[in-house]
Write a protein that holds these residues in place. Structure first.
Motif, mmCIF file in Angstrom:
data_model
loop_
_atom_site.group_PDB
_atom_site.id
_atom_site.type_symbol
_atom_site.label_atom_id
_atom_site.label_comp_id
_atom_site.label_asym_id
_atom_site.label_seq_id
_atom_site.Cartn_x
_atom_site.Cartn_y
_atom_site.Cartn_z
ATOM 1 N N LEU A 1 -2.321 11.058 -5.323
ATOM 2 C CA LEU A 1 -2.500 9.831 -3.812
ATOM 3 C C LEU A 1 -3.622 8.944 -3.881
ATOM 4 C CD1 LEU A 1 -0.255 9.563 -1.688
ATOM 5 C CD2 LEU A 1 -1.915 10.619 -0.689
ATOM 6 N N ILE A 2 -5.011 9.378 -4.297
ATOM 7 C CA ILE A 2 -6.405 8.254 -4.237
ATOM 8 C C ILE A 2 -5.661 7.525 -5.786
ATOM 9 C CG2 ILE A 2 -8.375 8.084 -5.004
ATOM 10 C CD1 ILE A 2 -8.346 11.077 -3.454
ATOM 11 N N GLN B 1 2.196 1.228 -3.158
ATOM 12 C CA GLN B 1 1.353 2.838 -3.881
ATOM 13 C C GLN B 1 1.048 3.762 -3.835
ATOM 14 O OE1 GLN B 1 0.650 1.712 -7.114
ATOM 15 N NE2 GLN B 1 1.736 -0.416 -7.483
ATOM 16 N N ALA B 2 1.540 4.002 -3.089
ATOM 17 C CA ALA B 2 0.815 5.558 -2.413
ATOM 18 C C ALA B 2 1.545 6.715 -2.811
ATOM 19 C CB ALA B 2 1.025 5.184 -0.834
ATOM 20 N N LEU C 1 -3.897 4.431 -5.240
ATOM 21 C CA LEU C 1 -4.122 3.764 -3.697
ATOM 22 C C LEU C 1 -5.716 2.636 -4.703
ATOM 23 C CD1 LEU C 1 -4.439 5.450 -0.475
ATOM 24 C CD2 LEU C 1 -3.061 3.804 -1.511
ATOM 25 N N THR C 2 -6.392 3.686 -5.541
ATOM 26 C CA THR C 2 -7.388 2.505 -5.655
ATOM 27 C C THR C 2 -6.458 1.412 -6.564
ATOM 28 O OG1 THR C 2 -8.595 4.730 -6.501
ATOM 29 C CG2 THR C 2 -9.267 2.743 -7.623
ATOM 30 N N ILE D 1 1.143 -1.130 0.237
ATOM 31 C CA ILE D 1 0.002 0.483 -0.327
ATOM 32 C C ILE D 1 0.967 1.572 -0.148
ATOM 33 C CG2 ILE D 1 -1.866 1.354 1.887
ATOM 34 C CD1 ILE D 1 -3.187 -1.270 2.008
ATOM 35 N N VAL E 1 -4.004 -0.271 -5.674
ATOM 36 C CA VAL E 1 -4.007 -1.432 -4.872
ATOM 37 C C VAL E 1 -5.240 -1.992 -4.760
ATOM 38 C CG1 VAL E 1 -3.341 -2.391 -3.073
ATOM 39 C CG2 VAL E 1 -2.460 0.050 -3.659
#
Lengths: 304, 298
Positions: free
Chosen positions: B261-262, B9-10, B265-266, B6, B268
């Motif tokens: 960032l969003i 990916q962030a 995270l999506t 996480i 992931v």
């Protein structure tokens, strides 16, 4: 007067076209002409620049294609299914987009259209980058075989005339007058008691629906719903057609669609240079030729 | 799913976010003064990456000059060139459109986008050409304690953040910035006070274009350089701008970072939505806060 002459010319040219031109090519032009007319209703008569009309054009092609291919719908019902889909989609997009004005309106419609594009790319039934292929043309009313290109041509021409007629009636109705009032001065129209947002939304839905009709028809002609139809570049192309022909004129988009369509066809041998040339035309139109072909013609005739 | 995945990916999302931030910053700066949305912003980002690539790999082959312009000089030369092109476009074309509806500015820059994209599509593969000029000092990975991260990407994040916040500082806290803001607020009055507003407009447009070019150079070693790299990005940046609202410089930077960032995270949690999540967020913002998160209702 000029409109009447142009209409008769268009009718004659449309009826005789398959005898001196390649029917499939003319049908393609007719679809783009209807698409551009629908787009012009919004930009030319309400002053709203939608940069996402490819979503309706391309989206309807997929839905109609799928309805005909997988559910065995007749061509007419298939096209109506796709058109109905864009009616709903147009309502959703319009509802969101009219919340912002001017430049933002263009950006919102572009971003929303991108959702449709990615869905067309990723959903299981759309065939991804290959598009939805093998859509049967079928028969009209059960006895007119649309695989015959002449039958298909007149079917498409009839659809074009219906769409064109709806747009013509819309523009020349009291409703259309209000739309033009909104284009000229939105706050004035608001202060006169018109619910501006409702007028804008309705105009957006009509425009989206007819753009969908054009896209759905195109899918039946080519028996193929292509991903490029939903791409933002198609949205740009329809803007160019409208601009070249003449913003806010009844026949401008038709002339523009034929001009740009014929040009892209003639230049197709040049590969990527087509894009450069179209871009250059875009720049020239914006800089020096903002009235378009029909707009300039009208100005010259009115002077006399 | 481990916390490392996480976090990784962030960070990658943040990497995309700094590009969003830099591009939406440039759009916001231009929009503030000119009221024009520069569609060619994405094309200028692409142009930046291509100039860096040509300077590194093709100088000899194309121009017969046997020099190789490395990454570090490119960081300075490319923004100057792209900014210069921006100034040229503003002076020769956009300037004539200021009195018209602002959509003509958008249409003009769209045409320019098509020209630039078409030109590069003639000479380069649409699927992308790798940029080999990543400096040795930035190769390899760094240990962040909880994970290893490519040094270059870390550099790109830090460098872009510095550029973004420096721009913010100049506009919000210096004399030059206060003049610019005065020009945004009331161009006629500012001109009456003896400030050269048309010159400010031209330089601002050039600066916005230079920012896009700089972002292009920074992106070149990460993504392969392709004629379409800007077009797809700019539409996302439009959505970022609609979400953030173009009211504030800081708003443009923060929403760019947050949305990158969003998006990261999506990737992931639900990969198929990664390409559309920003557009859906835009829909939500339009429904509940139509002026944008940092925007002011006019």
């Amino acid at each position: 007067m000029m409109n009447r002459i142009l209409f008769v010319l268009m009718l004659i040219a449309g009826l005789t076209a398959p005898f001196y031109a390649y029917p499939v090519f003319v049908m393609d032009l007719l679809c783009f002409a209807l698409f551009a007319c629908a787009f012009n209703l919004l930009l030319g008569y309400v002053g709203l620049l939608s940069f996402g009309h490819a979503a309706f054009f391309g989206g309807a092609a997929y839905i109609s294609g799928y309805a005909i291919k997988a559910w065995g719908f007749s061509p007419i019902f298939g096209i109506l299914t796709g058109t109905g889909f864009t009616l709903i989609l147009g309502f959703c997009f319009g509802y969101l987009a009219i919340r912002r004005q001017g430049i933002y309106f263009a950006m919102v419609t572009l971003a929303l259209a991108q959702i449709v594009y990615f869905m067309a790319l990723q959903m299981p039934f759309t065939g991804g980058e290959n598009g939805l292929q093998g859509i049967p043309r079928g028969t009209l009313f059960g006895f007119i075989d649309l695989n015959n290109s002449l039958n298909m041509y007149y079917f498409v021409f009839a659809i074009f005339l219906i769409g064109f007629g709806i747009i013509y009636r819309t523009i020349h109705s009291p409703f259309g007058e209000v739309l033009q009032a909104i284009r000229e001065n939105e706050s004035r129209a608001l202060s006169l008691g018109y619910d501006v947002d409702r007028f804008k939304l309705l105009a957006f839905v009509i425009s989206a629906t007819l753009a969908g009709l054009a896209g759905a028809t195109k899918a039946v002609i080519f028996q193929f719903a292509a991903l490029t139809n939903a791409h933002w570049q198609t949205s740009g192309e329809v803007i160019l057609m409208t601009l070249v022909g003449g913003l806010g004129t009844v026949f401008g988009p038709v002339v523009g669609a034929i001009t740009v369509g014929a040009l892209s066809h003639e230049l197709s041998a040049f590969g990527s240079w087509v894009q450069v040339i179209l871009g250059t035309i875009f720049v020239i139109c914006v800089m020096t030729f903002r009235r378009g072909i029909i707009g300039e013609l009208g100005r010259v005739l009115n002077k006399k | 799913m481990s916390i490392q995945v996480i976090l990784a990916q962030a960070l990658l999302g943040l990497n995309v976010g700094v590009f969003y931030a830099m591009l939406s910053l440039g759009l916001a700066v231009i929009f503030g003064l000119l009221n024009i949305i520069n569609f060619a912003h994405g094309a200028m980002y692409m142009l930046g990456a291509f100039i860096a690539l040509i300077g590194y790999s093709f100088m000899d082959q194309w121009f017969g000059i046997s020099i190789q312009i490395g990454f570090w000089p490119s960081l300075i030369i490319v923004p100057l060139l792209v900014g210069g092109l921006g100034i040229l476009i503003e002076r020769t074309m956009l300037k004539r459109l200021y009195d018209l509806d602002h959509i003509y500015g958008l249409l003009l820059t769209f045409g320019i986008t098509l020209i630039l994209q078409g030109l590069f599509s003639n000479y380069f593969n649409v699927s992308g050409t790798p940029y080999p000029g990543q400096p040795d000092a930035l190769s390899g990975v760094v240990n962040l304690g909880f994970m290893y991260f490519p040094t270059y990407r870390l550099f790109a994040i830090v460098f872009s953040l510095v550029v973004c916040f420096a721009t913010w500082y100049v506009i919000e806290h210096t004399k030059l910035g206060s003049r610019l803001r005065a020009g945004v607020e009331n161009p006629q009055l500012t001109q009456t006070f003896g400030l050269n507003v048309p010159l400010m407009v031209t330089l601002t447009f050039g600066f916005g274009a230079a920012l896009a070019g700089l972002a292009g150079v920074l992106a070149a070693p990460i993504y392969s350089v392709s004629p379409l790299m800007g077009a797809d990005l700019i539409i996302v940046v439009f959505a970022v701008v609609v979400i953030g609202g173009m009211g504030s410089i800081m708003g443009a930077i923060l929403s760019g970072l947050a949305l990158g960032l969003i998006e990261g995270l999506t990737k992931v949690f639900y990969p198929p939505a990664a390409s559309t999540v920003i557009f859906f967020l835009m829909v939500l913002v339009l429904l509940f806060r139509p002026a944008g998160l940092f925007g002011k209702e006019k």
